[in-house]
Design a protein around this motif. Structure first.
Motif, PDB file in Angstrom:
ATOM      1  N   GLU A  46       5.761   3.218  11.559  1.00 34.13           N
ATOM      2  CA  GLU A  46       4.468   3.739  12.002  1.00 34.13           C
ATOM      3  C   GLU A  46       3.322   2.738  11.839  1.00 34.13           C
ATOM      4  O   GLU A  46       2.192   3.036  12.189  1.00 34.13           O
ATOM      5  N   TYR A  47       3.620   1.564  11.285  1.00 34.14           N
ATOM      6  CA  TYR A  47       2.594   0.533  11.128  1.00 34.14           C
ATOM      7  C   TYR A  47       3.249  -0.843  11.112  1.00 34.14           C
ATOM      8  O   TYR A  47       4.450  -0.973  10.941  1.00 34.14           O
ATOM      9  N   ALA A  48       2.409  -1.858  11.305  1.00 29.52           N
ATOM     10  CA  ALA A  48       2.861  -3.246  11.185  1.00 29.52           C
ATOM     11  C   ALA A  48       1.820  -3.998  10.358  1.00 29.52           C
ATOM     12  O   ALA A  48       0.620  -3.764  10.497  1.00 29.52           O
ATOM     13  N   TRP A  49       2.271  -4.893   9.515  1.00 35.47           N
ATOM     14  CA  TRP A  49       1.409  -5.657   8.622  1.00 35.47           C
ATOM     15  C   TRP A  49       1.876  -7.102   8.618  1.00 35.47           C
ATOM     16  O   TRP A  49       3.057  -7.377   8.405  1.00 35.47           O
ATOM     17  N   ASP A  50       0.947  -8.039   8.867  1.00 36.80           N
ATOM     18  CA  ASP A  50       1.321  -9.456   8.867  1.00 36.80           C
ATOM     19  C   ASP A  50       0.685 -10.231   7.714  1.00 36.80           C
ATOM     20  O   ASP A  50       0.681 -11.448   7.719  1.00 36.80           O
ATOM     21  N   GLY A  51       0.153  -9.523   6.728  1.00 37.89           N
ATOM     22  CA  GLY A  51      -0.492 -10.179   5.595  1.00 37.89           C
ATOM     23  C   GLY A  51      -2.001 -10.275   5.748  1.00 37.89           C
ATOM     24  O   GLY A  51      -2.703 -10.637   4.820  1.00 37.89           O
ATOM     25  N   LYS A  52      -2.510  -9.920   6.921  1.00 42.39           N
ATOM     26  CA  LYS A  52      -3.950  -9.957   7.181  1.00 42.39           C
ATOM     27  C   LYS A  52      -4.399  -8.831   8.113  1.00 42.39           C
ATOM     28  O   LYS A  52      -5.496  -8.313   7.985  1.00 42.39           O
ATOM     29  N   THR A  53      -3.533  -8.443   9.044  1.00 41.42           N
ATOM     30  CA  THR A  53      -3.888  -7.441  10.045  1.00 41.42           C
ATOM     31  C   THR A  53      -2.929  -6.262   9.965  1.00 41.42           C
ATOM     32  O   THR A  53      -1.721  -6.438   9.874  1.00 41.42           O
ATOM     33  N   LEU A  54      -3.505  -5.050   9.997  1.00 41.81           N
ATOM     34  CA  LEU A  54      -2.720  -3.821   9.975  1.00 41.81           C
ATOM     35  C   LEU A  54      -2.861  -3.126  11.321  1.00 41.81           C
ATOM     36  O   LEU A  54      -3.980  -2.890  11.782  1.00 41.81           O
ATOM     37  N   TRP A  55      -1.730  -2.838  11.943  1.00 39.81           N
ATOM     38  CA  TRP A  55      -1.695  -2.081  13.199  1.00 39.81           C
ATOM     39  C   TRP A  55      -1.089  -0.719  12.897  1.00 39.81           C
ATOM     40  O   TRP A  55      -0.007  -0.643  12.321  1.00 39.81           O
ATOM     41  N   LEU A  56      -1.775   0.353  13.306  1.00 38.32           N
ATOM     42  CA  LEU A  56      -1.235   1.696  13.135  1.00 38.32           C
ATOM     43  C   LEU A  56      -0.732   2.207  14.472  1.00 38.32           C
ATOM     44  O   LEU A  56      -1.385   2.013  15.505  1.00 38.32           O
ATOM     45  N   SER A  57       0.393   2.868  14.450  1.00 37.33           N
ATOM     46  CA  SER A  57       0.947   3.473  15.656  1.00 37.33           C
ATOM     47  C   SER A  57       0.555   4.946  15.658  1.00 37.33           C
ATOM     48  O   SER A  57       0.933   5.694  14.757  1.00 37.33           O
ATOM     49  N   GLY A  58      -0.258   5.343  16.614  1.00 38.89           N
ATOM     50  CA  GLY A  58      -0.667   6.742  16.701  1.00 38.89           C
ATOM     51  C   GLY A  58      -2.124   6.881  17.075  1.00 38.89           C
ATOM     52  O   GLY A  58      -2.829   5.896  17.310  1.00 38.89           O
ATOM     53  N   ASN A  59      -2.551   8.136  17.136  1.00 39.12           N
ATOM     54  CA  ASN A  59      -3.924   8.456  17.512  1.00 39.12           C
ATOM     55  C   ASN A  59      -4.661   9.093  16.344  1.00 39.12           C
ATOM     56  O   ASN A  59      -4.070   9.863  15.585  1.00 39.12           O
ATOM     57  N   ILE A  60      -5.950   8.802  16.244  1.00 40.43           N
ATOM     58  CA  ILE A  60      -6.799   9.415  15.225  1.00 40.43           C
ATOM     59  C   ILE A  60      -7.961  10.061  15.956  1.00 40.43           C
ATOM     60  O   ILE A  60      -8.730   9.384  16.636  1.00 40.43           O
ATOM     61  N   ASP A  61      -8.055  11.391  15.830  1.00 44.71           N
ATOM     62  CA  ASP A  61      -9.072  12.155  16.543  1.00 44.71           C
ATOM     63  C   ASP A  61     -10.237  12.605  15.669  1.00 44.71           C
ATOM     64  O   ASP A  61     -11.288  12.965  16.180  1.00 44.71           O
ATOM     65  N   GLU A  62     -10.035  12.646  14.363  1.00 41.33           N
ATOM     66  CA  GLU A  62     -11.069  13.166  13.470  1.00 41.33           C
ATOM     67  C   GLU A  62     -11.178  12.296  12.227  1.00 41.33           C
ATOM     68  O   GLU A  62     -10.313  11.466  11.960  1.00 41.33           O
ATOM     69  N   MET A  63     -12.243  12.527  11.478  1.00 44.85           N
ATOM     70  CA  MET A  63     -12.465  11.739  10.272  1.00 44.85           C
ATOM     71  C   MET A  63     -11.261  11.893   9.337  1.00 44.85           C
ATOM     72  O   MET A  63     -10.792  13.002   9.098  1.00 44.85           O
ATOM     73  N   THR A  64     -10.769  10.781   8.870  1.00 47.23           N
ATOM     74  CA  THR A  64      -9.612  10.783   7.984  1.00 47.23           C
ATOM     75  C   THR A  64      -9.651   9.544   7.110  1.00 47.23           C
ATOM     76  O   THR A  64     -10.398   8.609   7.366  1.00 47.23           O
ATOM     77  N   GLN A  65      -8.841   9.550   6.066  1.00 47.00           N
ATOM     78  CA  GLN A  65      -8.791   8.398   5.170  1.00 47.00           C
ATOM     79  C   GLN A  65      -7.473   7.657   5.310  1.00 47.00           C
ATOM     80  O   GLN A  65      -6.407   8.262   5.416  1.00 47.00           O
ATOM     81  N   LEU A  66      -7.597   6.351   5.290  1.00 47.58           N
ATOM     82  CA  LEU A  66      -6.468   5.440   5.310  1.00 47.58           C
ATOM     83  C   LEU A  66      -6.449   4.747   3.959  1.00 47.58           C
ATOM     84  O   LEU A  66      -7.449   4.161   3.546  1.00 47.58           O
ATOM     85  N   GLN A  67      -5.336   4.846   3.247  1.00 39.41           N
ATOM     86  CA  GLN A  67      -5.239   4.211   1.936  1.00 39.41           C
ATOM     87  C   GLN A  67      -4.121   3.178   1.954  1.00 39.41           C
ATOM     88  O   GLN A  67      -3.008   3.460   2.384  1.00 39.41           O
ATOM     89  N   LEU A  68      -4.474   1.980   1.487  1.00 36.83           N
ATOM     90  CA  LEU A  68      -3.520   0.878   1.409  1.00 36.83           C
ATOM     91  C   LEU A  68      -3.294   0.536  -0.057  1.00 36.83           C
ATOM     92  O   LEU A  68      -4.250   0.379  -0.813  1.00 36.83           O
ATOM     93  N   GLU A  69      -2.046   0.398  -0.427  1.00 30.22           N
ATOM     94  CA  GLU A  69      -1.668  -0.028  -1.777  1.00 30.22           C
ATOM     95  C   GLU A  69      -0.971  -1.365  -1.639  1.00 30.22           C
ATOM     96  O   GLU A  69      -0.009  -1.492  -0.877  1.00 30.22           O
ATOM     97  N   PHE A  70      -1.475  -2.363  -2.366  1.00 30.07           N
ATOM     98  CA  PHE A  70      -0.893  -3.706  -2.301  1.00 30.07           C
ATOM     99  C   PHE A  70       0.013  -3.943  -3.501  1.00 30.07           C
ATOM    100  O   PHE A  70      -0.192  -3.381  -4.571  1.00 30.07           O
ATOM    101  N   GLU A  71       1.019  -4.789  -3.300  1.00 32.85           N
ATOM    102  CA  GLU A  71       1.915  -5.189  -4.383  1.00 32.85           C
ATOM    103  C   GLU A  71       1.102  -5.950  -5.425  1.00 32.85           C
ATOM    104  O   GLU A  71       0.221  -6.734  -5.071  1.00 32.85           O
ATOM    105  N   LYS A  72       1.402  -5.742  -6.676  1.00 30.33           N
ATOM    106  CA  LYS A  72       0.660  -6.423  -7.746  1.00 30.33           C
ATOM    107  C   LYS A  72       0.824  -7.936  -7.699  1.00 30.33           C
ATOM    108  O   LYS A  72      -0.078  -8.671  -7.991  1.00 30.33           O
ATOM    109  N   SER A  73       2.012  -8.401  -7.285  1.00 27.74           N
ATOM    110  CA  SER A  73       2.249  -9.849  -7.265  1.00 27.74           C
ATOM    111  C   SER A  73       2.067 -10.443  -5.887  1.00 27.74           C
ATOM    112  O   SER A  73       2.426 -11.582  -5.660  1.00 27.74           O
ATOM    113  N   GLY A  74       1.456  -9.695  -4.955  1.00 26.95           N
ATOM    114  CA  GLY A  74       1.393 -10.144  -3.576  1.00 26.95           C
ATOM    115  C   GLY A  74       0.224 -11.026  -3.220  1.00 26.95           C
ATOM    116  O   GLY A  74      -0.089 -11.200  -2.063  1.00 26.95           O
ATOM    117  N   GLN A  75      -0.477 -11.642  -4.145  1.00 24.85           N
ATOM    118  CA  GLN A  75      -1.670 -12.442  -3.855  1.00 24.85           C
ATOM    119  C   GLN A  75      -1.351 -13.738  -3.184  1.00 24.85           C
ATOM    120  O   GLN A  75      -0.446 -14.418  -3.387  1.00 24.85           O
TER     121      GLN A  75
END
Length: 75
Positions: A46-75
């Motif tokens: 449902e999404y793609a991530w290249d380390g800088k850009t996030l693409w979501l697959s789907g539609n968003i019609d109303e106010m909603t929250q998107l939460q991203l959790e990163f790996e602790k060692s992923g810097q």
């Protein structure tokens, strides 16, 4: 957006339907642990991530929250 924490929450407030939205996160950790949209964990198809850009697959019609959790060692 420049993430400074291991968790980032973005409030999406569309005025029109967002179709397959894209978010660029400059300087973010490279490894993404999870993506949650409107309280539901998204699976990797449902999404793609290249380390800088996030693409979501789907539609968003109303106010909603998107939460991203990163790996602790992923810097």
């Amino acid at each position: 957006t420049i993430p400074e924490e291991k968790s980032v929450t973005i409030t999406i407030k569309p005025t029109v339907r967002c179709i397959n939205p894209v978010f660029e996160l400059i300087g973010s950790p490279k490894a993404l642990a999870s993506v949650t949209l409107a309280g539901r964990a998204l699976n990797p198809k449902e999404y793609a991530w290249d380390g800088k850009t996030l693409w979501l697959s789907g539609n968003i019609d109303e106010m909603t929250q998107l939460q991203l959790e990163f790996e602790k060692s992923g810097q």
